[in-house]
Design a protein around this motif. Structure first.
Motif, PDB file in Angstrom:
ATOM      1  N   ALA A  91      -5.715  -1.925   2.369  1.00 47.51           N
ATOM      2  CA  ALA A  91      -5.033  -3.221   2.148  1.00 47.51           C
ATOM      3  C   ALA A  91      -5.924  -4.358   2.622  1.00 47.51           C
ATOM      4  O   ALA A  91      -6.048  -5.392   1.951  1.00 47.51           O
ATOM      5  CB  ALA A  91      -3.686  -3.243   2.875  1.00 47.51           C
ATOM      6  N   THR A  92      -6.593  -4.157   3.755  1.00 50.15           N
ATOM      7  CA  THR A  92      -7.494  -5.193   4.276  1.00 50.15           C
ATOM      8  C   THR A  92      -8.628  -5.452   3.286  1.00 50.15           C
ATOM      9  O   THR A  92      -8.941  -6.603   2.966  1.00 50.15           O
ATOM     10  CB  THR A  92      -8.096  -4.726   5.626  1.00 50.15           C
ATOM     11  OG1 THR A  92      -7.034  -4.299   6.475  1.00 50.15           O
ATOM     12  CG2 THR A  92      -8.873  -5.837   6.303  1.00 50.15           C
TER      13      THR A  92
ATOM     14  N   ARG B 119       3.167  -4.544  10.484  1.00 42.65           N
ATOM     15  CA  ARG B 119       1.927  -4.111   9.809  1.00 42.65           C
ATOM     16  C   ARG B 119       1.401  -5.205   8.889  1.00 42.65           C
ATOM     17  O   ARG B 119       0.195  -5.396   8.758  1.00 42.65           O
ATOM     18  CB  ARG B 119       2.168  -2.811   9.044  1.00 42.65           C
ATOM     19  CG  ARG B 119       2.435  -1.675  10.028  1.00 42.65           C
ATOM     20  CD  ARG B 119       2.493  -0.351   9.365  1.00 42.65           C
ATOM     21  NE  ARG B 119       1.202   0.074   8.861  1.00 42.65           N
ATOM     22  CZ  ARG B 119       0.965   1.254   8.341  1.00 42.65           C
ATOM     23  NH1 ARG B 119       1.947   2.136   8.262  1.00 42.65           N
ATOM     24  NH2 ARG B 119      -0.228   1.570   7.903  1.00 42.65           N
TER      25      ARG B 119
ATOM     26  N   MET C 135       0.884  -1.171   0.000  1.00 44.69           N
ATOM     27  CA  MET C 135       0.000   0.000   0.000  1.00 44.69           C
ATOM     28  C   MET C 135       0.920   1.217   0.000  1.00 44.69           C
ATOM     29  O   MET C 135       1.888   1.262   0.773  1.00 44.69           O
ATOM     30  CB  MET C 135      -0.828  -0.058   1.288  1.00 44.69           C
ATOM     31  CG  MET C 135      -2.177   0.583   1.294  1.00 44.69           C
ATOM     32  SD  MET C 135      -3.198   0.421  -0.186  1.00 44.69           S
ATOM     33  CE  MET C 135      -3.374  -1.352  -0.385  1.00 44.69           C
TER      34      MET C 135
ATOM     35  N   GLY D  67      -3.089   2.903   6.500  1.00 45.69           N
ATOM     36  CA  GLY D  67      -3.845   3.211   7.714  1.00 45.69           C
ATOM     37  C   GLY D  67      -5.309   3.521   7.506  1.00 45.69           C
ATOM     38  O   GLY D  67      -5.971   4.045   8.388  1.00 45.69           O
TER      39      GLY D  67
HETATM   40  C1  COA Z   1       1.871  -4.105   4.820  1.00 48.74           C
HETATM   41  C2  COA Z   1       0.977  -2.939   4.428  1.00 48.74           C
HETATM   42  C3  COA Z   1       0.306  -3.254   3.097  1.00 48.74           C
HETATM   43  C4  COA Z   1      -0.083  -2.760   5.514  1.00 48.74           C
HETATM   44  O1  COA Z   1      -0.822  -1.579   5.238  1.00 48.74           O
HETATM   45  P1  COA Z   1      -1.808  -0.926   6.349  1.00 48.74           P
HETATM   46  O2  COA Z   1      -2.019   0.477   5.984  1.00 48.74           O
HETATM   47  O3  COA Z   1      -1.262  -1.214   7.720  1.00 48.74           O
HETATM   48  O4  COA Z   1      -3.127  -1.802   6.182  1.00 48.74           O
HETATM   49  P2  COA Z   1      -4.607  -1.294   5.884  1.00 48.74           P
HETATM   50  O5  COA Z   1      -4.645  -0.513   4.622  1.00 48.74           O
HETATM   51  O6  COA Z   1      -5.475  -2.506   5.956  1.00 48.74           O
HETATM   52  O7  COA Z   1      -4.934  -0.301   7.073  1.00 48.74           O
HETATM   53  C5  COA Z   1      -5.077  -0.794   8.388  1.00 48.74           C
HETATM   54  C6  COA Z   1      -5.151   0.358   9.349  1.00 48.74           C
HETATM   55  O8  COA Z   1      -6.249   1.170   8.960  1.00 48.74           O
HETATM   56  C7  COA Z   1      -7.219   1.216  10.018  1.00 48.74           C
HETATM   57  N1  COA Z   1      -8.522   1.240   9.376  1.00 48.74           N
HETATM   58  C8  COA Z   1      -9.227   2.352   9.119  1.00 48.74           C
HETATM   59  N2  COA Z   1     -10.347   2.082   8.472  1.00 48.74           N
HETATM   60  C9  COA Z   1     -10.377   0.731   8.311  1.00 48.74           C
HETATM   61  C10 COA Z   1     -11.284  -0.176   7.698  1.00 48.74           C
HETATM   62  N3  COA Z   1     -12.409   0.274   7.119  1.00 48.74           N
HETATM   63  N4  COA Z   1     -10.986  -1.501   7.676  1.00 48.74           N
HETATM   64  C11 COA Z   1      -9.863  -1.969   8.261  1.00 48.74           C
HETATM   65  N5  COA Z   1      -8.944  -1.136   8.848  1.00 48.74           N
HETATM   66  C12 COA Z   1      -9.205   0.194   8.877  1.00 48.74           C
HETATM   67  C13 COA Z   1      -6.930  -0.032  10.850  1.00 48.74           C
HETATM   68  O9  COA Z   1      -7.378   0.132  12.173  1.00 48.74           O
HETATM   69  C14 COA Z   1      -5.419  -0.070  10.779  1.00 48.74           C
HETATM   70  O10 COA Z   1      -4.897   0.935  11.619  1.00 48.74           O
HETATM   71  P3  COA Z   1      -3.521   0.748  12.446  1.00 48.74           P
HETATM   72  O11 COA Z   1      -2.431   0.647  11.432  1.00 48.74           O
HETATM   73  O12 COA Z   1      -3.456   1.978  13.270  1.00 48.74           O
HETATM   74  O13 COA Z   1      -3.680  -0.515  13.220  1.00 48.74           O
HETATM   75  C15 COA Z   1       1.794  -1.614   4.317  1.00 48.74           C
HETATM   76  O14 COA Z   1       2.361  -1.343   5.570  1.00 48.74           O
HETATM   77  C16 COA Z   1       2.882  -1.629   3.274  1.00 48.74           C
HETATM   78  O15 COA Z   1       2.617  -1.543   2.068  1.00 48.74           O
HETATM   79  N6  COA Z   1       4.171  -1.725   3.687  1.00 48.74           N
HETATM   80  C17 COA Z   1       5.288  -1.629   2.789  1.00 48.74           C
HETATM   81  C18 COA Z   1       5.392  -2.781   1.827  1.00 48.74           C
HETATM   82  C19 COA Z   1       5.321  -4.105   2.565  1.00 48.74           C
HETATM   83  O16 COA Z   1       5.980  -4.304   3.578  1.00 48.74           O
HETATM   84  N7  COA Z   1       4.541  -5.039   2.007  1.00 48.74           N
HETATM   85  C20 COA Z   1       4.294  -6.339   2.611  1.00 48.74           C
HETATM   86  C21 COA Z   1       5.368  -7.285   2.369  1.00 48.74           C
HETATM   87  S1  COA Z   1       5.035  -8.821   3.211  1.00 48.74           S
END
Ligand code: COA
Length: 209
Positions: free
Chosen positions: A135-136, A165, A125, A131
């Motif tokens: 991604a979810t 994350r 993402m 956040g």
């Molecule tokens: C891994 C990665 C995809 C996770 O992204 P993310 O932003 O944490 O995930 P989401 O988009 O699902 O967002 C979740 C957050 O949004 C919040 N949120 C807000 N609205 C939401 C909704 N409608 N549904 C779910 N979560 C929601 C959640 O509470 C969570 O918050 P938090 O981080 O404070 O716990 C991202 O960190 C990333 O791209 N990292 C770099 C590349 C990487 O490492 N890729 C993975 C390799 S294994």
């Protein structure tokens, strides 16, 4: 059944006979109808211009720190996107995640094994769009596609154990941490631990009920 069983008994294993071969014969991956849509997102095959959206993120050391590749420059991102837009065997499903017309990340499903009964899922993402649950939402749609369209038995995610994350995302998706491998990821000059998360079709179905 393991490779060891095959060596011991010769011939195909019972899994190959009963699972992989019938699937191989009868299940040819047919592309789903694109795009997939969710409440807030559109998931569609990559287009060559999508590379531009990823250039800044891929240049960022912090953002790439948990990925197994080093940061990439513009030319490398463009080349990656060229590879991703080249039609392949259908076993790698890579999708741009779009919100309000803007690319906010990507998700990937890699169908695996002889009968393509398992898949590895992956995600990124863009930092400015993290956040918000995108991604979810995108990964949940891809998992649904895996079980309902491709008839998968199991979806797995492999990640650097330091990637909190990504691990939190797996858990939001209902995946279980099945494996903690010690020192098996070679990442940026050092060995790190990795996790494998998994979700079985029956677990996913039970959670939908
Ligand atoms: C891994 C990665 C995809 C996770 O992204 P993310 O932003 O944490 O995930 P989401 O988009 O699902 O967002 C979740 C957050 O949004 C919040 N949120 C807000 N609205 C939401 C909704 N409608 N549904 C779910 N979560 C929601 C959640 O509470 C969570 O918050 P938090 O981080 O404070 O716990 C991202 O960190 C990333 O791209 N990292 C770099 C590349 C990487 O490492 N890729 C993975 C390799 S294994």
């Amino acid at each position: 059944m393991t490779a060891y069983d095959r060596l011991r008994f010769g011939g195909p294993t019972t899994r190959q006979t009963w699972v992989d071969r019938p699937r191989e014969e009868f299940l040819t991956p047919v592309p789903p109808i694109w795009p997939l849509t969710t409440e807030r997102l559109v998931l569609r095959p990559f287009e060559s211009e999508d590379g531009e959206a990823f250039v800044e993120a891929w240049a960022d050391e912090a953002w790439t720190s948990m990925l197994l590749t080093r940061p990439m420059n513009r030319a490398e991102v463009v080349e990656m996107m060229r590879r991703r837009t080249t039609p392949g065997s259908g076993e790698v499903v890579g999708l741009a995640v779009v919100h309000d017309g803007e690319v906010v990340g990507d998700v990937m499903l890699h169908l695996q094994g002889t009968g393509l009964s398992e898949a590895e899922i992956g995600w990124t993402m863009l930092p400015q769009h993290g956040g918000r649950g995108y991604a979810t939402e995108a990964a949940a749609a891809l998992i649904r596609l895996g079980f309902e369209h491709y008839g998968l038995r199991r979806v797995v995610a492999n990640l650097d154990a330091r990637n909190e994350r990504s691990a939190a995302l797996c858990e939001r998706l209902g995946m279980r941490r099945e494996v903690h491998r010690l020192g098996d990821f070679w990442s940026k000059g050092r060995w790190t631990d990795s996790y494998e998360y998994a979700l079985l079709a029956e677990e996913w179905r039970a959670a939908q009920a």
